[in-house]
Design a protein around this motif. Sequence first.
Motif, PDB file in Angstrom:
ATOM      1  N   TRP A   5      -8.913   0.027  -5.626  1.00 55.10           N
ATOM      2  CA  TRP A   5      -8.919   0.955  -4.496  1.00 55.10           C
ATOM      3  C   TRP A   5     -10.296   1.039  -3.846  1.00 55.10           C
ATOM      4  O   TRP A   5     -10.408   1.219  -2.642  1.00 55.10           O
ATOM      5  N   LEU A   6     -11.352   0.887  -4.637  1.00 53.69           N
ATOM      6  CA  LEU A   6     -12.690   0.833  -4.047  1.00 53.69           C
ATOM      7  C   LEU A   6     -12.781  -0.322  -3.061  1.00 53.69           C
ATOM      8  O   LEU A   6     -13.265  -0.173  -1.930  1.00 53.69           O
ATOM      9  N   VAL A   7     -12.281  -1.478  -3.507  1.00 57.79           N
ATOM     10  CA  VAL A   7     -12.294  -2.656  -2.654  1.00 57.79           C
ATOM     11  C   VAL A   7     -11.407  -2.441  -1.431  1.00 57.79           C
ATOM     12  O   VAL A   7     -11.768  -2.800  -0.311  1.00 57.79           O
ATOM     13  N   ALA A   8     -10.255  -1.799  -1.632  1.00 54.61           N
ATOM     14  CA  ALA A   8      -9.341  -1.548  -0.517  1.00 54.61           C
ATOM     15  C   ALA A   8      -9.989  -0.639   0.534  1.00 54.61           C
ATOM     16  O   ALA A   8      -9.807  -0.838   1.742  1.00 54.61           O
ATOM     17  N   ILE A   9     -10.773   0.338   0.067  1.00 58.74           N
ATOM     18  CA  ILE A   9     -11.474   1.223   1.014  1.00 58.74           C
ATOM     19  C   ILE A   9     -12.470   0.413   1.846  1.00 58.74           C
ATOM     20  O   ILE A   9     -12.569   0.561   3.061  1.00 58.74           O
ATOM     21  N   LEU A  10     -13.185  -0.495   1.155  1.00 59.22           N
ATOM     22  CA  LEU A  10     -14.130  -1.360   1.874  1.00 59.22           C
ATOM     23  C   LEU A  10     -13.395  -2.194   2.920  1.00 59.22           C
ATOM     24  O   LEU A  10     -13.856  -2.341   4.059  1.00 59.22           O
ATOM     25  N   LEU A  11     -12.242  -2.739   2.519  1.00 58.89           N
ATOM     26  CA  LEU A  11     -11.467  -3.575   3.434  1.00 58.89           C
ATOM     27  C   LEU A  11     -10.952  -2.756   4.623  1.00 58.89           C
ATOM     28  O   LEU A  11     -10.848  -3.254   5.735  1.00 58.89           O
ATOM     29  N   LEU A  12     -10.630  -1.502   4.346  1.00 56.58           N
ATOM     30  CA  LEU A  12     -10.149  -0.623   5.412  1.00 56.58           C
ATOM     31  C   LEU A  12     -11.223  -0.500   6.489  1.00 56.58           C
ATOM     32  O   LEU A  12     -10.950  -0.620   7.686  1.00 56.58           O
ATOM     33  N   PHE A  13     -12.468  -0.325   6.042  1.00 55.26           N
ATOM     34  CA  PHE A  13     -13.567  -0.219   7.008  1.00 55.26           C
ATOM     35  C   PHE A  13     -13.890  -1.569   7.639  1.00 55.26           C
ATOM     36  O   PHE A  13     -14.327  -1.641   8.770  1.00 55.26           O
ATOM     37  N   ALA A  14     -13.662  -2.640   6.853  1.00 56.05           N
ATOM     38  CA  ALA A  14     -13.927  -3.976   7.388  1.00 56.05           C
ATOM     39  C   ALA A  14     -12.844  -4.383   8.380  1.00 56.05           C
ATOM     40  O   ALA A  14     -12.998  -5.359   9.119  1.00 56.05           O
ATOM     41  N   GLY A  15     -11.730  -3.648   8.365  1.00 57.22           N
ATOM     42  CA  GLY A  15     -10.680  -3.913   9.348  1.00 57.22           C
ATOM     43  C   GLY A  15      -9.703  -5.013   8.986  1.00 57.22           C
ATOM     44  O   GLY A  15      -9.019  -5.541   9.852  1.00 57.22           O
ATOM     45  N   THR A  16      -9.616  -5.369   7.690  1.00 59.87           N
ATOM     46  CA  THR A  16      -8.665  -6.420   7.336  1.00 59.87           C
ATOM     47  C   THR A  16      -7.342  -5.859   6.819  1.00 59.87           C
ATOM     48  O   THR A  16      -6.398  -6.610   6.596  1.00 59.87           O
ATOM     49  N   LEU A  17      -7.262  -4.550   6.595  1.00 59.26           N
ATOM     50  CA  LEU A  17      -6.008  -4.030   6.050  1.00 59.26           C
ATOM     51  C   LEU A  17      -4.911  -4.059   7.114  1.00 59.26           C
ATOM     52  O   LEU A  17      -4.406  -5.112   7.452  1.00 59.26           O
ATOM     53  N   GLY A  18      -4.532  -2.903   7.653  1.00 59.12           N
ATOM     54  CA  GLY A  18      -3.407  -2.926   8.578  1.00 59.12           C
ATOM     55  C   GLY A  18      -3.717  -2.256   9.902  1.00 59.12           C
ATOM     56  O   GLY A  18      -4.812  -1.755  10.134  1.00 59.12           O
ATOM     57  N   LEU A  19      -2.704  -2.271  10.765  1.00 54.19           N
ATOM     58  CA  LEU A  19      -2.843  -1.631  12.065  1.00 54.19           C
ATOM     59  C   LEU A  19      -2.165  -0.271  12.069  1.00 54.19           C
ATOM     60  O   LEU A  19      -2.475   0.588  12.876  1.00 54.19           O
ATOM     61  N   THR A  20      -1.224  -0.103  11.120  1.00 59.20           N
ATOM     62  CA  THR A  20      -0.479   1.158  11.065  1.00 59.20           C
ATOM     63  C   THR A  20      -0.707   1.826   9.712  1.00 59.20           C
ATOM     64  O   THR A  20      -1.153   1.178   8.759  1.00 59.20           O
ATOM     65  N   LEU A  21      -0.381   3.107   9.662  1.00 62.82           N
ATOM     66  CA  LEU A  21      -0.552   3.852   8.418  1.00 62.82           C
ATOM     67  C   LEU A  21       0.280   3.231   7.294  1.00 62.82           C
ATOM     68  O   LEU A  21      -0.198   3.032   6.175  1.00 62.82           O
ATOM     69  N   ILE A  22       1.522   2.898   7.617  1.00 64.10           N
ATOM     70  CA  ILE A  22       2.403   2.360   6.576  1.00 64.10           C
ATOM     71  C   ILE A  22       1.889   1.015   6.068  1.00 64.10           C
ATOM     72  O   ILE A  22       1.970   0.711   4.877  1.00 64.10           O
ATOM     73  N   GLU A  23       1.309   0.232   6.961  1.00 66.13           N
ATOM     74  CA  GLU A  23       0.767  -1.068   6.519  1.00 66.13           C
ATOM     75  C   GLU A  23      -0.458  -0.849   5.626  1.00 66.13           C
ATOM     76  O   GLU A  23      -0.637  -1.529   4.610  1.00 66.13           O
ATOM     77  N   ASN A  24      -1.302   0.118   5.995  1.00 67.00           N
ATOM     78  CA  ASN A  24      -2.478   0.425   5.170  1.00 67.00           C
ATOM     79  C   ASN A  24      -2.078   0.908   3.786  1.00 67.00           C
ATOM     80  O   ASN A  24      -2.620   0.465   2.776  1.00 67.00           O
ATOM     81  N   ILE A  25      -1.093   1.823   3.760  1.00 73.50           N
ATOM     82  CA  ILE A  25      -0.623   2.340   2.469  1.00 73.50           C
ATOM     83  C   ILE A  25      -0.052   1.206   1.631  1.00 73.50           C
ATOM     84  O   ILE A  25      -0.306   1.098   0.422  1.00 73.50           O
ATOM     85  N   SER A  26       0.686   0.326   2.271  1.00 70.78           N
ATOM     86  CA  SER A  26       1.274  -0.810   1.559  1.00 70.78           C
ATOM     87  C   SER A  26       0.201  -1.676   0.915  1.00 70.78           C
ATOM     88  O   SER A  26       0.342  -2.117  -0.226  1.00 70.78           O
ATOM     89  N   TRP A  27      -0.858  -1.921   1.656  1.00 68.53           N
ATOM     90  CA  TRP A  27      -1.940  -2.734   1.082  1.00 68.53           C
ATOM     91  C   TRP A  27      -2.621  -2.025  -0.089  1.00 68.53           C
ATOM     92  O   TRP A  27      -2.981  -2.645  -1.069  1.00 68.53           O
ATOM     93  N   PHE A  28      -2.815  -0.706   0.030  1.00 68.13           N
ATOM     94  CA  PHE A  28      -3.404   0.035  -1.086  1.00 68.13           C
ATOM     95  C   PHE A  28      -2.545  -0.107  -2.341  1.00 68.13           C
ATOM     96  O   PHE A  28      -3.055  -0.289  -3.444  1.00 68.13           O
ATOM     97  N   LEU A  29      -1.208  -0.046  -2.149  1.00 66.41           N
ATOM     98  CA  LEU A  29      -0.305  -0.186  -3.292  1.00 66.41           C
ATOM     99  C   LEU A  29      -0.393  -1.593  -3.888  1.00 66.41           C
ATOM    100  O   LEU A  29      -0.493  -1.762  -5.103  1.00 66.41           O
ATOM    101  N   MET A  30      -0.377  -2.598  -3.026  1.00 68.67           N
ATOM    102  CA  MET A  30      -0.394  -3.976  -3.516  1.00 68.67           C
ATOM    103  C   MET A  30      -1.732  -4.322  -4.180  1.00 68.67           C
ATOM    104  O   MET A  30      -1.774  -4.887  -5.273  1.00 68.67           O
ATOM    105  N   ILE A  31      -2.825  -3.992  -3.510  1.00 66.79           N
ATOM    106  CA  ILE A  31      -4.152  -4.312  -4.051  1.00 66.79           C
ATOM    107  C   ILE A  31      -4.397  -3.530  -5.347  1.00 66.79           C
ATOM    108  O   ILE A  31      -4.887  -4.075  -6.338  1.00 66.79           O
ATOM    109  N   GLY A  32      -4.007  -2.259  -5.350  1.00 63.91           N
ATOM    110  CA  GLY A  32      -4.181  -1.436  -6.556  1.00 63.91           C
ATOM    111  C   GLY A  32      -3.382  -1.972  -7.732  1.00 63.91           C
ATOM    112  O   GLY A  32      -3.899  -2.118  -8.844  1.00 63.91           O
ATOM    113  N   GLY A  33      -2.124  -2.310  -7.482  1.00 62.29           N
ATOM    114  CA  GLY A  33      -1.259  -2.812  -8.548  1.00 62.29           C
ATOM    115  C   GLY A  33      -1.749  -4.140  -9.092  1.00 62.29           C
ATOM    116  O   GLY A  33      -1.799  -4.360 -10.312  1.00 62.29           O
TER     117      GLY A  33
END
Lengths: 98, 333
Positions: B256-284
């Motif tokens: 999740w630390l890495v996912a937060i970095l990616l969120l700021f780097a702009g590689t996660l998603g464009l929508t809330l649901i896409e961002n949440i999905s990436w947090f779930l996948m990366i975390g798992g």
Amino acid sequence: MNGFVYLTDVVTLELDAAKCNGCRMCVVVCPHNVFGIEAKKAVILHRDFCMECGACAKNCSEGAITVKSGVGCAAGIINGLLRGTEPTCDCGEGSNCC
Amino acid sequence: MTQVGAIPYVATRWDFYDRWGAVKVRWSLGRFKYRVTPGIYAVGNPGRDSLVFVTGNYKLSFDHLRRALKGIDGWILVIETKGINVWCAAGKGTFGTKEVVRRIRIHHLDQLVDHRKIILPQLSAPGVAAHDVKKMTGFTVIYGPVLAEDIRAFLNAGLKATDDMRKITFPFVERLKLIPVDLFYGKYYLLIVPIVFLILSGFNRSGYSLDLVFDNAGKTTVNLFSGYLAGCVLTPAILPWIPFRRFSAKGLVTGWLVAILLLFAGTLGLTLIENISWFLMIGGLSSFMAMNFTGSSTFTSLSGVQKEMKTALPLQIVMAALGIIGWIISRFL
């Protein structure tokens, strides 16, 4: 070693002090300083440091120590689940394990 | 020539091939074929009173031992552990009482030396019952230090290993050495999974778009590998400093630390649901890979890992599954 203590109150290590002859072998073979000697008998000093490697039980000539030893390895446990066997790191030739 | 025939002499210095071989096996290349022929070897100029050091036939184990014996006259007895290191082989029982006894007999150790002592690495103790070896062969097993590099101090102290020599540690450099092998845990999935994500990323409400595939290619690949590496590189590297004792929880933290970095780097998603999905996948994913590092660590117990997995594995699967479903749904929003 504080950063390297795993889960507490889970290990299966048991010592029957009545059988102990005080030979110190458990103290010698344990890689985690679990045992000590008090009044010429072995005692468990740091139970939660135990990683269940089984060295103490194997080298106790009096059979005073029991522990369900095995691999503390998630991949090995998954291996066992998939094959319906005990946890094993024996995943055959050419695979990534120890 | 000795009483028991010709015995090969080995050097105590590593040459280029020894060093290169050590690097290769750390990267998992030919790791299961890196073997020495079992038998007796001579170091220095040993005689009938010289000590006998026993090791397995994984060449890296053998190399560490002979390098540590620089300037010492001694015998090395290599037993058959099928190319596996001492500790793992002892756990499996291949470095065990039976094989030690068998090797003492077939190599006529009693005719090679006058004394009745053999020195075993301490980490072979899970497989070897010293009192049984003594009963069956007359040889007394003396457990040496955990690390071959402490052998000289062990000899100087009169075959006594100090408390420090007997304790296994897990310092930064040792943890780093074990990372490369785990890097290849995913094998061909490391190629297939990113490609599947690429193919799926082309779907949207109006059908299929190759432009979308190209737009997303970099992002999905970066996200997936970040989750993977958070678990199998970052977690082992900073292991003792991550809160929680469960490796799966440590992996979730780093993921999740890495996912937060990616969120700021702009590689996660464009929508809330896409961002949440990436947090779930990366975390798992990170949690799962970190949990696998229990096998490389030097202090986790079978009972502990079983307890941890009982809750962690289902959670990891649910997180990944929800993440994938959410991410696919987000394609069509």
